[in-house]
Scaffold this motif. Structure first.
Motif, short mmCIF file in Angstrom:
data_model
loop_
_atom_site.label_atom_id
_atom_site.label_comp_id
_atom_site.label_asym_id
_atom_site.label_seq_id
_atom_site.Cartn_x
_atom_site.Cartn_y
_atom_site.Cartn_z
N VAL A 126 52.65 108.05 76.05
CA VAL A 126 52.57 106.68 75.55
C VAL A 126 52.99 106.74 74.08
O VAL A 126 52.19 107.04 73.21
N SER A 127 54.29 106.53 73.86
CA SER A 127 54.82 106.68 72.50
C SER A 127 54.41 105.50 71.64
O SER A 127 53.93 104.47 72.12
N GLY A 128 54.61 105.68 70.32
CA GLY A 128 54.26 104.62 69.39
C GLY A 128 55.15 103.40 69.56
O GLY A 128 56.26 103.47 70.11
N TYR A 129 54.66 102.28 69.10
CA TYR A 129 55.41 101.03 69.20
C TYR A 129 56.39 100.91 68.04
O TYR A 129 56.09 101.30 66.90
N ILE A 130 57.53 100.33 68.30
CA ILE A 130 58.48 100.01 67.24
C ILE A 130 58.08 98.67 66.64
O ILE A 130 57.24 97.94 67.19
N THR A 131 58.69 98.32 65.50
CA THR A 131 58.31 97.10 64.80
C THR A 131 58.47 95.87 65.68
O THR A 131 57.60 94.98 65.70
N GLU A 132 59.56 95.82 66.43
CA GLU A 132 59.80 94.66 67.28
C GLU A 132 58.71 94.51 68.33
O GLU A 132 58.27 93.39 68.65
N GLU A 133 58.27 95.66 68.89
CA GLU A 133 57.20 95.61 69.90
C GLU A 133 55.87 95.21 69.26
O GLU A 133 55.09 94.46 69.85
N LYS A 134 55.63 95.70 68.06
CA LYS A 134 54.39 95.33 67.37
C LYS A 134 54.34 93.82 67.10
O LYS A 134 53.27 93.21 67.20
N ILE A 135 55.47 93.23 66.76
CA ILE A 135 55.52 91.78 66.51
C ILE A 135 55.14 91.03 67.77
O ILE A 135 54.33 90.08 67.74
N GLU A 136 55.67 91.45 68.92
CA GLU A 136 55.35 90.79 70.19
C GLU A 136 53.88 90.97 70.56
O GLU A 136 53.22 90.04 71.03
N ILE A 137 53.36 92.17 70.33
CA ILE A 137 51.94 92.43 70.64
C ILE A 137 51.05 91.57 69.77
O ILE A 137 50.04 91.01 70.24
N ALA A 138 51.42 91.44 68.49
CA ALA A 138 50.62 90.61 67.58
C ALA A 138 50.63 89.15 68.03
O ALA A 138 49.59 88.49 68.05
N LYS A 139 51.80 88.66 68.42
CA LYS A 139 51.91 87.26 68.82
C LYS A 139 51.17 86.99 70.13
O LYS A 139 50.53 85.94 70.29
N ARG A 140 51.26 87.92 71.08
CA ARG A 140 50.69 87.68 72.41
C ARG A 140 49.20 88.00 72.50
O ARG A 140 48.47 87.35 73.24
N HIS A 141 48.76 89.02 71.77
CA HIS A 141 47.40 89.51 71.97
C HIS A 141 46.54 89.48 70.71
O HIS A 141 45.43 88.96 70.72
N LEU A 142 47.05 90.10 69.62
CA LEU A 142 46.18 90.31 68.46
C LEU A 142 45.83 89.02 67.74
O LEU A 142 44.66 88.80 67.38
N ILE A 143 46.81 88.15 67.52
CA ILE A 143 46.54 86.90 66.79
C ILE A 143 45.61 85.98 67.57
O ILE A 143 44.62 85.49 67.01
N PRO A 144 45.87 85.71 68.89
CA PRO A 144 44.90 84.88 69.65
C PRO A 144 43.49 85.46 69.66
O PRO A 144 42.50 84.73 69.54
N LYS A 145 43.39 86.80 69.78
CA LYS A 145 42.08 87.44 69.80
C LYS A 145 41.38 87.29 68.45
O LYS A 145 40.18 87.00 68.37
N ALA A 146 42.13 87.48 67.36
CA ALA A 146 41.55 87.36 66.03
C ALA A 146 41.16 85.92 65.72
O ALA A 146 40.12 85.67 65.08
N MET A 147 41.95 84.97 66.17
CA MET A 147 41.62 83.56 65.94
C MET A 147 40.31 83.20 66.65
O MET A 147 39.45 82.51 66.09
N GLU A 148 40.16 83.67 67.87
CA GLU A 148 38.94 83.38 68.62
C GLU A 148 37.73 84.06 67.98
O GLU A 148 36.64 83.48 67.88
N ALA A 149 37.92 85.29 67.51
CA ALA A 149 36.81 86.03 66.90
C ALA A 149 36.35 85.40 65.59
O ALA A 149 35.19 85.52 65.21
N ASN A 150 37.26 84.71 64.89
CA ASN A 150 36.92 84.13 63.59
C ASN A 150 36.78 82.61 63.64
O ASN A 150 36.70 81.97 62.59
N GLY A 151 36.73 82.04 64.83
CA GLY A 151 36.47 80.62 64.97
C GLY A 151 37.60 79.73 64.50
O GLY A 151 37.35 78.60 64.04
N LEU A 152 38.84 80.19 64.60
CA LEU A 152 39.99 79.40 64.15
C LEU A 152 40.79 78.92 65.36
O LEU A 152 40.68 79.46 66.45
#
Length: 823
Positions: A518-544
C-alpha cells in the motif's frame, strides 16, 4: 382422543377386519390375469400368495391406482422395488416375481395417510412388461405354477412344528413382534397360508424374502424360512447378552448418579444453589452446533463441575472454562455477500486509490462465488503510516458482509497472548484469537492483525512463532488454544495483517502471507481523499456545515505541500481539523466569517507560517549541478547533485551530504567510469591527477542512500569536468554499473510526480522502467517527456549541451607537468 390411542384402535380394527375375510376362498381364475393390469410398486415389503395385508399408500399415482382398482374391482400386480428411493420405477427397477391381488378396502387414517387392505388371492406371476405409466403403472404378467399342496408326511409335520417353535422363541425375544402376530397366526387355517403369512410379516431383509418367494414348493419355502428364523434367533440371543452386560454397567452408573444426586441435594440444603447454574449450562450446550467430540468433552467437563464443591476455588475456574466454551461460535457462520459489483462499490466509496488491494479482494470474492468454499487468504498490507491499511480492513469486512474484529499486536511479547494460558493456572484466559472469535460471534469474521511487525520476543516466549500456526492455511483448520484445549477451525477466518516494515517480520511468518504493498498517496490522490472523506468528517466532528466553510482545491493542495510531509493522510487530517477548529472558534466569538471558499492565501491565517518547503528547479546556469529524483518515506522528492573542482595533487574525492554507503559507492563508480572513458568527453588524463573533486548533495542533515542517483552523479561529474551545461528542466534517476550500464530503480510513480511539481519537463530513465510509466494514469504524465536509456553514453548525449559555462573554473595543467611529459 390422544394420538397413540387412535393408532392403537386403528391397528385393532385392521386385525379384526383381516380375521373376517375368508382366506380359504377360491383362487382367482387364470383368465382374469390375462391382458393388461395395474402394477402396484411396493417399497421395503414383499407380499406372498393367499395373504391379507395392509399397504401404506404414499405416492399420488399409487393412490389413484388403488382407488381405480377398488372402484372397478379389477386385480392388480404387486411388485416390489429393488431400490425404495426410486420415485417413478420402470420394469428394470422392479423384482421380476410378484403376486396378483385385489383391493379389499381403503382406510383413511388420521394425519392424511391412506392404507389399502390387499388380499393376494391370485397366483405368483412373472412381470413381463410395463405398457403404460400415466396416470399409474400398467403392465402384463405370466402366471408361475406353484405347488401349494401341503404334504401329509411326518417330515413336513416336523418342519411345521420346528417353524412354530422357533417363531415362539423369537416372539419372546423380539419386541417388534406384537401379540397380534401370534394371534393371527394361530387363527389361520392351512399350513401354506401360515408359512406365507410368516414370510410376509416377519422383519427380514427384502433380498431374503425374495429368495423365499422364488421357491415354488411350500416345503422348500418352509425349510429355508426355518434357516432365516434360526439366524434371527441367534442374533436376538446376542442382543440379549449385550443388553445384559449394558444393563449391569447402567446399574453401576445409575448408582453413581443417585449418589451424586444425593450429594447435590445435601449441597442445596447447605445453601449452595449451584444446580440451576449447571442446568443452565447443560441447556445452552444442547443448543450449540458443535461436533460430537466437542459435545462429549463439554459433557465430561460439566460432569466434573458437578462433582466440585461450589465453595471451592476450582469451581469458578471450571465454570469460567465452560462459559468460554459455550461463548465460542461453533459452526456459526455469517452469510456472505457474493455481489461483486456491490462489494466494488463499497470499497471505492470507503477508499480512494489502492487499486491493487481492491482487485485482490474482488478476485477472492469472485473465486468464492464460483467455488462456493475455499480457504480464506492471509493478506499482509504493508506500507508507510497513515495510508489507510487498518481502515481498509473494515471496508473489506463491509464489502464481504462479514463481522469485523481488530486485534492490535503492537507491543505483544507473550506467547500466551496468542495461544492462551493453561486453564489450571490462576487467572488463565483464552488467547486473543479465541477472544476475537467470541467477540465476533461468528466463525468467519475478518480479523485485522494490526502492526504485526511490532511483535516482540521475551523470556515469556516468541508470539511471532505462535502466529505461524494461525497464519498457515494448511494448519489453522486445527488451531489449538491452550486454554480451550480443543482444536478450532480458523480456515474460514479472513486474516488481514498490517505492517510498516517487512524487515522486522520473521521470514517463516512472512512466507505464510500474501504481501500487498500500500504505497503512499500522491498529491492529487490526497486532494481527492480530503474532498471525499477528510473534510466531511472534520466538518461533522467540529459542528460545521457547508454554509460555514468551504476549502478550494488550491487551499487543500497548499496545505499538503506546505504543512505536511508524509506518505499517508494522517497529518493532513490533523491540519484540516485545525482549520475547522479555527473557523468554529471565530463563529463562537461572533466574528463575521466570509462564507466563500478558503483560498491558498487564507491558509496561513489558520495554520500559521509555512512549515515545509519543497525544492524547486533552480536552472542550469552552473556546471556540475544536476537534478536527480529520489524516493522517500513521505513521497517523491527532487535531489540536486553538485560537483566542484579544486586544484590539488592526488585526485582526492570528497563526498558530503550525509550519504549512505550505497550512495557513496555510486559516486566512486561514476568517477571510475569517467576515468576509464575520458576519451568520450575529451578529458585529458592529467585532469584527474591535478584536480580534487568534491561531490555534495544538499540538505546535509537528512540521511540519503540508495543507488538511484548513479546516473545523476555521472552527469554531474561530466558537466563539471567539461564545463558543459546540463539541458534545461531535465531530471534523471537510475543505477549504474562499472561497465556503464543503466539499471532500473523503484518508486517511479512518486518520483515522476515530484518532478512534475518541481517544474521538470524531461526525465531520463532506464528502459526497463518503461513498464512503470505505463501503469501511471495519463493525467499524471501530461507535460512530461521521457528518455529511456540503457547506457551511460546515451545519458550524457541527452543531458549535456554544447554550451560551455563561463563562470566555471578552467581546467589547466601545470607547465612543469607538461614539460616533463614532453621530455
Amino acid at each position: 382422543m390422544p394420538e397413540d390411542k387412535k393408532k392403537k384402535k386403528i391397528k385393532g380394527d385392521e386385525v379384526a377386519l383381516i380375521a373376517k375375510i375368508d382366506i380359504d376362498q377360491a383362487s382367482m381364475p387364470l383368465e382374469e390375469i390375462e391382458g393388461e393390469m395395474p402394477v402396484l410398486p411396493l417399497r421395503n415389503m414383499i407380499i406372498f400368495p393367499e395373504i391379507v395385508m395392509p399397504v401404506a399408500i404414499g405416492r399420488r399415482s399409487t393412490l389413484e391406482l388403488v382407488k381405480s382398482a377398488y372402484k372397478r374391482k379389477v386385480p392388480v400386480i404387486l411388485a416390489t422395488q429393488k431400490d425404495a428411493m426410486v420415485e417413478e420405477p420402470d420394469l428394470n427397477d422392479l423384482y421380476p416375481l410378484g403376486v396378483v391381488g385385489r383391493i379389499v378396502r381403503i382406510l383413511e387414517l388420521p394425519g392424511g395417510t391412506t392404507n389399502a387392505l390387499i388380499h393376494t388371492c391370485g397366483p405368483k406371476v412373472k412381470l413381463d412388461s410395463i405398457t403404460s405409466s400415466d396416470p399409474y403403472l400398467v403392465g402384463t404378467a405370466t402366471p408361475v405354477e406353484e405347488n401349494n399342496v401341503t404334504p401329509r408326511s411326518n417330515e413336513f409335520k416336523a418342519i411345521m412344528s420346528t417353524c412354530f417353535d422357533v417363531m415362539k422363541k423369537l416372539h419372546d425375544s423380539m419386541e417388534e413382534l406384537g401379540n397380534d402376530f401370534l394371534m393371527a397366526l394361530r387363527d389361520m387355517e392351512g399350513d401354506a397360508v401360515r408359512i406365507n403369512f410368516i414370510c410376509s410379516n416377519f422383519p427380514l431383509e427384502i433380498t431374503s424374502k425374495y429368495e423365499l418367494l422364488k421357491h415354488d414348493s411350500i416345503k422348500d419355502r418352509a425349510i429355508h424360512l426355518i434357516g432365516y428364523l434360526n439366524e434371527q434367533l441367534e442374533i436376538a440371543r446376542l442382543k440379549q447378552n449385550i443388553q445384559m452386560r449394558t444393563r449391569e454397567e447402567l446399574d453401576k452408573q445409575q448408582r453413581e448418579y443417585f449418589l451424586q444426586q444425593q450429594l447435590k441435594n445435601i449441597q442445596d440444603e447447605l445453601g449452595n444453589g449451584a444446580e440451576s447454574e449447571i442446568d443452565n449450562l447443560r441447556a445452552q450446550g444442547k443448543k450449540k452446533q458443535w461436533s460430537k467430540e466437542v459435545a462429549e468433552i463439554f459433557e465430561k467437563e460439566l460432569t466434573k463441575l458437578e462433582r466440585i464443591n461450589p465453595q471451592s476455588p476450582d469451581y469458578n475456574v471450571q465454570y469460567s472454562y465452560l462459559q468460554n466454551l459455550l461463548a465460542l461460535p461453533w459452526n456459526v457462520y455469517t452469510p456472505q455477500s457474493f455481489n461483486i459489483k456491490s462489494a466494488e462499490k463499497t470499497l471505492n466509496h470507503d477508499h480512494y486509490g489502492l487499486e491493487k488491494v481492491k482487485e485482490r479482494i474482488l478476485e477472492h470474492l469472485a473465486v468464492l462465488k464460483l467455488k462456493g468454499d475455499m480457504k480464506s487468504p492471509i493478506l499482509c498490507l504493508y506500507g508507510p503510516p497513515g495510508v489507510g491499511k487498518t481502515s481498509l480492513g473494515r471496508s473489506i469486512a463491509s464489502a464481504l458482509k462479514r463481522k469485523y474484529v481488530r486485534m492490535s499486536l503492537g507491543g505483544v511479547h507473550d506467547e500466551a497472548e496468542i495461544r492462551g494460558h493453561r486453564k489450571t493456572y490462576i487467572g488463565a484466559m483464552p488467547g486473543r484469537i479465541i477472544k476475537s472469535l467470541i467477540k465476533a460471534g461468528s466463525s468467519n469474521p475478518v480479523i485485522i492483525l494490526d502492526e504485526i511487525d511490532k511483535l516482540g520476543a521475551s523470556h515469556q516466549g516468541d508470539p511471532s512463532s505462535a502466529m505461524l500456526e494461525v497464519l498457515d492455511p494448511e494448519q489453522n483448520a486445527t488451531f489449538h488454544d491452550n486454554y480451550i484445549d480443543i482444536d478450532y477451525d480458523l480456515s474460514n477466518v479472513m486474516f488481514i495483517a498490517t505492517a510498516n516494515n517487512l524487515g522486522s517480520i520473521p521470514a517463516p511468518l512472512l512466507d505464510r502471507m500474501e504481501l500487498i504493498e500500500v504505497s503512499g498517496y500522491i498529491t492529487e490522490e490526497k486532494i481527492e481523499i480530503a474532498k471525499r472523506h477528510l473534510i466531511p468528517k472534520a466538518m461533522e466532528a467540529n459542528g460545521l456545515t457547508k454554509d460555514n466553510i468551504k476549502l478550494s482545491k488550491g487551499a487543500i493542495e497548499f496545505i499538503i505541500e506546505n504543512y505536511t510531509r508524509e506518505s499517508g493522510v494522517r497529518e493532513l487530517e490533523k491540519k484540516i481539523n485545525k482549520v475547522m477548529r479555527r473557523t468554529a472558534y471565530n463563529i463562537a466569538l461572533g466574528k463575521d466569517i466570509a462564507t466563500g471558499e478558503l483560498k491558498a492565501e487564507d491558509i496561513p491565517s489558520c495554520l500559521g507560517p509555512v512549515e515545509y518547503s519543497r525544492d524547486k528547479y533552480q536552472g542550469n546556469e552552473y556546471a556540475g549541478v544536476v537534478t536527480g529524483l529520489a524516493w522517500t518515506a513521505v513521497g517523491g522528492e527532487i535531489l540536486f547533485v553538485e560537483t566542484s573542482l579544486s586544484r590539488g595533487k592526488g585526485s582526492r574525492l570528497t563526498l558530503t551530504g550525509n550519504l549512505g554507503d550505497v550512495m557513496k559507492e555510486s559516486a566512486m563508480l561514476a568517477l571510475e567510469y569517467l576515468k576509464a572513458h575520458n576519451d568520450l568527453l575529451n578529458i585529458p588524463d592529467e585532469v584527474f591527477e591535478n584536480w580534487n573533486i568534491h561531490i555534495h548533495v544538499p540538505e546535509g542533515a537528512i540521511p540519503k542512500d540508495g543507488p538511484s542517483a548513479g546516473i545523476t552523479m555521472v552527469t554531474s561529474l561530466a558537466s563539471a569536468l567539461t564545463r558543459r551545461k546540463v539541458k534545461n528542466r531535465l531530471a534523471m534517476t537510475g543505477e549504474i554499473t562499472l561497465r556503464g550500464k543503466v539499471l532500473p530503480v523503484g518508486g517511479i510513480k512518486e518520483k515522476i510526480l515530484a518532478a512534475k511539481r518541481a517544474g521538470i519537463e524531461e526525465i531520463v530513465l532506464c528502459k526497463e522502467n518503461k513498464k512503470d510509466i505505463d501503469n501511471i494514469p495519463e493525467i499524471y504524465l501530461k507535460g512530461l517527456t521521457f528518455h529511456y536509456v540503457s547506457d551511460i553514453r546515451e545519458v550524457l548525449d541527452i543531458a549535456l549541451t554544447d554550451e560551455v559555462v563561463t563562470n566555471a573554473p578552467k581546467l589547466t595543467i601545470p607547465e612543469t607537468k607538461k614539460e616533463t611529459d614532453n621530455n
